[in-house]
Write a protein that holds these residues in place. Sequence first.
Motif, PDB file in Angstrom:
ATOM      1  N   ARG A 332      -5.546  -8.645  -1.537  1.00  0.00           N
ATOM      2  CA  ARG A 332      -4.144  -8.605  -1.959  1.00  0.00           C
ATOM      3  C   ARG A 332      -3.922  -7.471  -2.963  1.00  0.00           C
ATOM      4  NH1 ARG A 332      -1.721 -14.070  -4.018  1.00  0.00           N
ATOM      5  NH2 ARG A 332       0.083 -12.656  -4.103  1.00  0.00           N
ATOM      6  N   ILE A 333      -4.887  -7.320  -3.909  1.00  0.00           N
ATOM      7  CA  ILE A 333      -4.774  -6.227  -4.875  1.00  0.00           C
ATOM      8  C   ILE A 333      -4.801  -4.886  -4.165  1.00  0.00           C
ATOM      9  CG2 ILE A 333      -5.926  -5.079  -6.804  1.00  0.00           C
ATOM     10  CD1 ILE A 333      -6.872  -7.867  -7.709  1.00  0.00           C
ATOM     11  N   ASN A 334      -5.684  -4.763  -3.155  1.00  0.00           N
ATOM     12  CA  ASN A 334      -5.775  -3.497  -2.408  1.00  0.00           C
ATOM     13  C   ASN A 334      -4.469  -3.205  -1.659  1.00  0.00           C
ATOM     14  OD1 ASN A 334      -7.537  -1.253  -1.383  1.00  0.00           O
ATOM     15  ND2 ASN A 334      -6.983  -2.214   0.577  1.00  0.00           N
ATOM     16  N   ASP A 335      -3.856  -4.249  -1.113  1.00  0.00           N
ATOM     17  CA  ASP A 335      -2.562  -4.061  -0.427  1.00  0.00           C
ATOM     18  C   ASP A 335      -1.487  -3.559  -1.399  1.00  0.00           C
ATOM     19  OD1 ASP A 335      -3.686  -4.867   1.933  1.00  0.00           O
ATOM     20  OD2 ASP A 335      -2.949  -6.948   1.801  1.00  0.00           O
ATOM     21  N   ILE A 336      -1.492  -4.128  -2.596  1.00  0.00           N
ATOM     22  CA  ILE A 336      -0.509  -3.691  -3.597  1.00  0.00           C
ATOM     23  C   ILE A 336      -0.715  -2.218  -3.944  1.00  0.00           C
ATOM     24  CG2 ILE A 336       0.239  -3.985  -5.989  1.00  0.00           C
ATOM     25  CD1 ILE A 336      -0.384  -7.000  -5.650  1.00  0.00           C
ATOM     26  N   ILE A 337      -2.004  -1.837  -4.097  1.00  0.00           N
ATOM     27  CA  ILE A 337      -2.291  -0.426  -4.403  1.00  0.00           C
ATOM     28  C   ILE A 337      -1.837   0.473  -3.255  1.00  0.00           C
ATOM     29  CG2 ILE A 337      -4.125   1.231  -4.872  1.00  0.00           C
ATOM     30  CD1 ILE A 337      -5.664  -1.065  -6.216  1.00  0.00           C
ATOM     31  N   THR A 338      -2.052  -0.007  -2.005  1.00  0.00           N
ATOM     32  CA  THR A 338      -1.617   0.764  -0.833  1.00  0.00           C
ATOM     33  C   THR A 338      -0.102   0.964  -0.844  1.00  0.00           C
ATOM     34  OG1 THR A 338      -3.477  -0.085   0.461  1.00  0.00           O
ATOM     35  CG2 THR A 338      -1.609   0.843   1.683  1.00  0.00           C
ATOM     36  N   GLU A 339       0.624  -0.083  -1.235  1.00  0.00           N
ATOM     37  CA  GLU A 339       2.079   0.040  -1.336  1.00  0.00           C
ATOM     38  C   GLU A 339       2.467   1.059  -2.406  1.00  0.00           C
ATOM     39  OE1 GLU A 339       4.639  -1.208   0.388  1.00  0.00           O
ATOM     40  OE2 GLU A 339       3.143  -1.975   1.813  1.00  0.00           O
ATOM     41  N   LEU A 340       1.714   1.044  -3.514  1.00  0.00           N
ATOM     42  CA  LEU A 340       1.985   2.036  -4.558  1.00  0.00           C
ATOM     43  C   LEU A 340       1.713   3.450  -4.042  1.00  0.00           C
ATOM     44  CD1 LEU A 340       0.474   0.251  -7.699  1.00  0.00           C
ATOM     45  CD2 LEU A 340       2.879   0.693  -7.226  1.00  0.00           C
ATOM     46  N   ASP A 341       0.641   3.597  -3.246  1.00  0.00           N
ATOM     47  CA  ASP A 341       0.347   4.914  -2.669  1.00  0.00           C
ATOM     48  C   ASP A 341       1.473   5.367  -1.742  1.00  0.00           C
ATOM     49  OD1 ASP A 341      -1.994   5.122  -4.011  1.00  0.00           O
ATOM     50  OD2 ASP A 341      -3.258   4.419  -2.358  1.00  0.00           O
TER      51      ASP A 341
END
Length: 375
Positions: A332-341
């Motif tokens: 979930r944290i990685n998905d959030i970072i992907t959205e930020l990217d």
Amino acid sequence: MHRHSDAEPDWDSLRERIIGLGEHSIHKSYYPELQDRLAELERFRALLDQTSDAIFLIDAETGLLIDTNESAWLQLGYNRERLMRIPFCNLIAPASLAWFLEFFASGQNRARREQVTVAGLMTADGCEVPVEITIRFVTFGDERYAVAVARDISERIRTERELRIKESAFESSTNGILIADLEGLLIYANPALLRMFDYEGVHRIQEKSITDLFSCADTDTRLLARLYREGAFAGEGHGRRNGGSVFDVHLSGSIVRNDSGQPLCIVGICMDITERKQMEELKREAYEQLRKNIEQFAILGDHIRNPLQVIVGIAEMIDDPLTAKILNQSERINDIITELDRGWVESESVRRYLKRRERPEASFAKIFRNQNNPE
């Protein structure tokens, strides 16, 4: 003693002299001069008929027309016979009739023997022609006449009306408008320009140079040189107010020429762009902050992903019921970072899109940098 027949006159000789056939004929003596006078009168009449002014000869006592030139009856739409039957006062427009009657009534006064005024003449179809009319009283022998010369000023009135409209447009414009001579000295400034540069009246700004108003450091003289060479220019620079303060302006100018191409004067339009420049500065600062934020987003994403990958690696190495939960939350944290990217990429695209559509105005400095290398 002479016989009676010797005293009788030579009737045949006398008859020839009377009808112009004798050696000493009175007709023969004056006929050439009379012909010359008649020819001179014909030439003078032809000149009067060719002039564009309408000329009327008026009986000063009755107001009736005695004679007119050809232009008079052509301009008013009459034939000569019909016009000669009309009293001159009937040709005067109602608004001017009172003046005409009063002037004729005071004709005996030498101070009023000539008058020039603007009036209207009525045509045969009831239209009014504006004219500048000059009336003068003259005397031939014992007879008094008035000579009226009327000049059609319709074109002049139309031109004056157009000039008033243009002048009103200049005066009411929110942009500053100036007119200068070919040496750059101001001869006109509209109210907007006077307010813009803090001058109280046109007399305060006249005879100043364009270069006194627009501060371009060492490029002042080249401003006029560029204008003379290319005929027009437009760009941004700085204006110098009456008190010495400097503000941002956009100035466009051109050389006005006559029909034969000869330069007459310089006309310029000036806009105060201080607020626009301030907004552009705010936009520039916003772009710079956006760039910093984008870079920070990228750095933060990397900073978060590095320890997250360590956590995931360790969780996969231990046998614990909580491992699945740890991996799930890490995903979930990685998905959030992907959205930020993704937001970083979109922000970067938006920034590039906006920057491409910026159209910064040419500045005076840019104009002058190309002074020696014209395209």
